[in-house]
Design a protein around this motif. Structure first.
Motif, PDB file in Angstrom:
ATOM      1  N   ASP A 197       0.767  -1.183   0.039  1.00 20.74           N
ATOM      2  CA  ASP A 197       0.022   0.113  -0.253  1.00 20.74           C
ATOM      3  C   ASP A 197       0.951   1.247  -0.095  1.00 20.74           C
ATOM      4  O   ASP A 197       0.638   2.430  -0.803  1.00 20.74           O
ATOM      5  CB  ASP A 197      -0.903   0.056   1.252  1.00 20.74           C
ATOM      6  CG  ASP A 197      -1.902  -1.043   1.276  1.00 20.74           C
ATOM      7  OD1 ASP A 197      -2.208  -1.603  -0.049  1.00 20.74           O
ATOM      8  OD2 ASP A 197      -2.930  -1.298   2.118  1.00 20.74           O
ATOM      9  N   ASP A 237       2.193   1.791  -3.227  1.00 22.76           N
ATOM     10  CA  ASP A 237       1.347   2.188  -4.489  1.00 22.76           C
ATOM     11  C   ASP A 237       1.230   3.671  -4.403  1.00 22.76           C
ATOM     12  O   ASP A 237       1.255   4.279  -5.320  1.00 22.76           O
ATOM     13  CB  ASP A 237       0.103   1.512  -4.027  1.00 22.76           C
ATOM     14  CG  ASP A 237      -0.064   0.134  -4.628  1.00 22.76           C
ATOM     15  OD1 ASP A 237       0.487  -0.382  -5.178  1.00 22.76           O
ATOM     16  OD2 ASP A 237      -1.215  -0.599  -3.741  1.00 22.76           O
ATOM     17  N   ALA A 238       1.276   4.443  -3.327  1.00 25.79           N
ATOM     18  CA  ALA A 238       1.220   5.463  -2.862  1.00 25.79           C
ATOM     19  C   ALA A 238       2.310   6.440  -3.524  1.00 25.79           C
ATOM     20  O   ALA A 238       2.416   7.386  -4.072  1.00 25.79           O
ATOM     21  CB  ALA A 238       1.014   6.005  -1.505  1.00 25.79           C
ATOM     22  N   LEU A 295       4.363   5.226  -6.009  1.00 24.65           N
ATOM     23  CA  LEU A 295       4.493   5.218  -7.335  1.00 24.65           C
ATOM     24  C   LEU A 295       3.278   6.057  -7.934  1.00 24.65           C
ATOM     25  O   LEU A 295       3.611   6.687  -8.747  1.00 24.65           O
ATOM     26  CB  LEU A 295       4.175   3.523  -7.603  1.00 24.65           C
ATOM     27  CG  LEU A 295       5.495   2.731  -7.588  1.00 24.65           C
ATOM     28  CD1 LEU A 295       5.258   1.436  -7.707  1.00 24.65           C
ATOM     29  CD2 LEU A 295       6.505   3.012  -8.689  1.00 24.65           C
ATOM     30  N   ALA A 296       2.180   6.312  -6.985  1.00 23.10           N
ATOM     31  CA  ALA A 296       1.252   7.179  -7.751  1.00 23.10           C
ATOM     32  C   ALA A 296       1.589   8.652  -7.351  1.00 23.10           C
ATOM     33  O   ALA A 296       0.992   9.570  -8.067  1.00 23.10           O
ATOM     34  CB  ALA A 296      -0.059   6.793  -7.247  1.00 23.10           C
ATOM     35  N   GLY A 297       2.683   8.570  -6.668  1.00 23.45           N
ATOM     36  CA  GLY A 297       2.988  10.182  -6.108  1.00 23.45           C
ATOM     37  C   GLY A 297       3.839  11.018  -7.194  1.00 23.45           C
ATOM     38  O   GLY A 297       4.333  10.542  -8.096  1.00 23.45           O
ATOM     39  N   THR A 330      10.559  11.808  -4.238  1.00 16.54           N
ATOM     40  CA  THR A 330       9.837  11.772  -3.107  1.00 16.54           C
ATOM     41  C   THR A 330      10.840  11.384  -1.938  1.00 16.54           C
ATOM     42  O   THR A 330      11.922  10.977  -1.991  1.00 16.54           O
ATOM     43  CB  THR A 330       8.807  10.746  -3.379  1.00 16.54           C
ATOM     44  OG1 THR A 330       7.938  10.945  -2.072  1.00 16.54           O
ATOM     45  CG2 THR A 330       9.216   9.116  -3.308  1.00 16.54           C
ATOM     46  N   THR A 345       7.145   8.518   3.593  1.00 17.20           N
ATOM     47  CA  THR A 345       6.336   7.789   2.609  1.00 17.20           C
ATOM     48  C   THR A 345       6.413   6.444   2.784  1.00 17.20           C
ATOM     49  O   THR A 345       5.320   5.420   2.559  1.00 17.20           O
ATOM     50  CB  THR A 345       6.570   8.043   1.139  1.00 17.20           C
ATOM     51  OG1 THR A 345       7.850   8.151   0.966  1.00 17.20           O
ATOM     52  CG2 THR A 345       5.948   9.446   0.876  1.00 17.20           C
TER      53      THR A 345
END
Ligand code: SF4
Lengths: 70, 392
Positions: free
Chosen positions: B122, B125-126, B128-130, B134, B139
């Motif tokens: 999870d 996922d966040a 990679l979507a951000g 980063t 994160t």
């Protein structure tokens, strides 16, 4: 070689199980060691049990020569 | 004669213990040192000496004894504050540890693997979507262990920001005593309320199970506090330091990507190499004891330079080298003796899953800033990275 554990000393760190799961397990309730086999005969098992004895943080494990026949 | 060094010292190289610790190990393995409050203590730096000390019942873990070394200055105590686990000696310690250690067996930790995997996925996922770059600290490195320990204890994760800020305050050496006290008080009150609720409506979690076994509410609040604190920062710091190290060492990273069976070895070497919580294993002598040929008297504090000890040439060949093949399991990054870290096997599982998953899902991950611009937690009880900017 004989494997023994002092349950009074054992603090359930599980180092023995990580080292030689064929010989050591942990009690589900209080995490103390369960010795599944009382003896180690082949060199590889003896080596690993020795390592477990060394790693055990509370010095709860011992590996000893079997005593003289009585 | 050289003046006795004042501890704690900062690392001068992010990958090595303070040079003075290594000098002590060679020249004065049982050394007289000065502490910031002007008091003196002994510093041990050889692995064998520390193992001997930590298994000798003549050294106490009771932080409330006068002369216990490296306590935060002017440490105010709550009226009802009672020692928990790390501050207990036998026979109370054995009882308290046994009550909870069943929650941390190897079997149980392995049973948590699927859930930890989900948590890591999870978070990624966040990521990679951000946006890119980063910062992996907020994160991935912090949320993974936080989510896991919150879930294990039965603390609602929605409250984790609160804990994260308070525990950072507690661990930072420069936090003023008053603020430290306030942070501790807030966590303690939160825990007390949570436990009262669980006593009414138990859930499927550690705190509820302890209540079910008849645990004293105040003691349980202390234990919850300790586990939460221990679970928040330590593993998070190892995740960020480990990721940085692997990104800087292509051979180790290639080995990890090639064969997940080597990951546990890499994790063990990372733990040894950084030894992020070295002063936690300090003790106080309750009788006169000789260690390494030096007489330590009752009432004197003993500090363990575990980071230096984890490079002790007598125990580790070429200890300054990061070597994933060395077999480093006899390191003392988790301490030694009856107090050896309760959560060590949870930490191992989390670290293994994080590194395997991170580099499988983002194979071309790289640092977004030059490595020498990274900022390290030099002034915290637990060493780590403030941020880890990456891109891919
Ligand atoms: S390593 Fe030692 S303390 Fe840990 S479970 Fe095994 S016997 Fe007990």
């Amino acid at each position: 070689m004989r494997i023994t554990a002092d349950l009074e000393r054992c603090v359930g760190a599980g180092q023995c199980v990580l080292t030689e799961p064929a010989v050591f397990d942990q009690n589900d309730d209080d995490g103390t060691v369960i010795v599944r086999r009382a003896t180690a005969d082949d060199d590889e098992t003896i080596r690993r049990v020795r390592e477990a004895v060394h790693l055990c943080p509370s010095q709860a494990l011992t590996l000893t020569e079997p005593g003289p026949p009585r | 004669m050289t003046a006795s060094p004042v501890l704690p010292l900062k690392r001068s190289c992010p990958y090595a213990p303070p040079a003075e610790h290594l000098r002590l190990q060679q020249q004065e393995p049982v050394a007289r040192v000065t502490l910031p409050d002007g008091s003196t203590a002994w510093a041990l730096s050889r692995l064998e000496d520390i193992r001997t000390m930590l298994t000798d019942p003549r050294f106490s873990s009771d932080r409330q004894r006068d002369g216990y070394p490296l306590q935060p200055p002017g440490r105010p105590r709550a009226a009802d504050e009672r020692p928990v686990l790390i501050g207990l000696d036998p026979p109370e310690h054995g009882e308290a540890r046994r009550a909870v250690v069943g929650e941390f067996t190897i079997k149980r930790m392995n049973a948590m693997r699927p859930r930890i995997q989900e948590i890591v996925d999870d978070c990624l996922d966040a990521v990679l979507a951000g946006p890119r770059p980063t910062d992996l600290v907020p994160t991935l490195a912090l949320p993974v262990p936080s989510l896991v320990i919150c879930e294990l204890l039965g603390v609602p994760y929605t409250d984790h920001d609160f804990f994260q800020s308070r525990s950072a305050n507690l661990l930072h050496r420069s936090t003023p005593a008053q603020e430290r006290f306030a942070a501790a008080q807030e966590i303690r009150e939160y825990m007390a309320t949570l436990i009262a609720e669980k006593a009414k409506t138990p859930g499927d979690d550690l705190l509820s199970r302890q209540l079910g076994k008849g645990a004293d509410h105040r003691d349980l609040a202390g234990l919850g506090f300790l586990l939460l604190l221990a679970g928040h920062e330590t593993t998070g710091n190892m995740i960020s330091l480990g990721t940085m190290t692997l990104l800087e060492r292509p051979e180790a990273l290639a080995a990890l990507k090639r064969d997940p069976a080597v990951t546990p070895q890499i994790v063990e070497e990372l733990l040894r190499y950084f030894t992020i919580a070295e002063y936690v294993t300090s003790r106080i002598a309750v009788e006169d004891v000789e260690i390494g040929g030096v007489l330590i008297r009752a009432g004197e504090g003993v500090i363990t330079l575990a980071n230096a000890a984890n490079r002790d040439p007598a125990a580790f060949t070429d200890g300054d080298t990061f070597d994933i093949d060395r077999g480093a399991r006899h390191h003392i990054a988790f301490g030694f003796g009856a107090h050896q870290c309760l959560g060590q096997n949870l930490a191992r599982v989390e670290l293994q899953i994080v590194f395997d998953t991170l580099f499988a899902r983002i194979p071309d991950l790289r640092l977004a800033v030059p490595a020498d611009e990274l900022s390290f937690k030099d002034d915290s009880t637990v060493y780590g990275l403030h941020s880890l900017p990456v891109t891919w």
